[in-house]
Design a protein around this motif. Structure first.
Motif, mmCIF file in Angstrom:
data_model
loop_
_atom_site.group_PDB
_atom_site.id
_atom_site.type_symbol
_atom_site.label_atom_id
_atom_site.label_comp_id
_atom_site.label_asym_id
_atom_site.label_seq_id
_atom_site.Cartn_x
_atom_site.Cartn_y
_atom_site.Cartn_z
ATOM 1 N N SER A 40 -51.138 -5.130 24.853
ATOM 2 C CA SER A 40 -51.799 -4.085 24.184
ATOM 3 C C SER A 40 -50.787 -3.333 23.320
ATOM 4 N N GLY A 45 -50.968 -7.553 30.331
ATOM 5 C CA GLY A 45 -51.909 -6.795 29.480
ATOM 6 C C GLY A 45 -51.314 -5.778 28.854
ATOM 7 N N LEU A 46 -50.582 -4.939 29.496
ATOM 8 C CA LEU A 46 -49.790 -3.709 28.813
ATOM 9 C C LEU A 46 -48.820 -4.207 27.498
#
Length: 100
Positions: free
Chosen positions: A32, A28-29
């Protein structure tokens, strides 16, 4: 059950369930960061109005494009509504169709 056995079981269950959560957090990082990289400014002189119009005219002579996006990170121009899969990626450096 014995408290020592329960504590050991709890510790191992925590480790087992923490690994997928860690994978989801890390991916997810990474995902993002991509929109931030796409919004960086283009290098000066790589795209002007004349070049943009010529690229659109060459790759969409029928004028069917309904959307346009520029990705400065990949250095590509995407025409929506054109091409076999509904979008066409054009490399801004060469002006040719891109594989991305």
């Amino acid at each position: 059950m014995n408290n020592a056995i329960l504590l050991r079981l709890h510790r191992w269950l925590t480790l087992v369930f923490a690994l997928p959560l860690l994978v989801v957090t890390i991916t997810g990082l990474i995902l993002s960061i991509q929109p931030a990289l796409q919004s960086i400014p283009l290098k000066p002189g790589i795209l002007n109005l004349e070049k943009l119009e010529s690229l659109i005219a060459r790759h969409d002579p029928q004028g069917r494009a309904r959307g346009l996006s520029i990705d400065a990170w990949d250095n590509t121009l995407t025409l929506e509504g054109v091409g076999e899969d509904g979008s066409l990626d054009i490399d801004l450096a060469t002006g040719a169709e891109s594989e991305a």
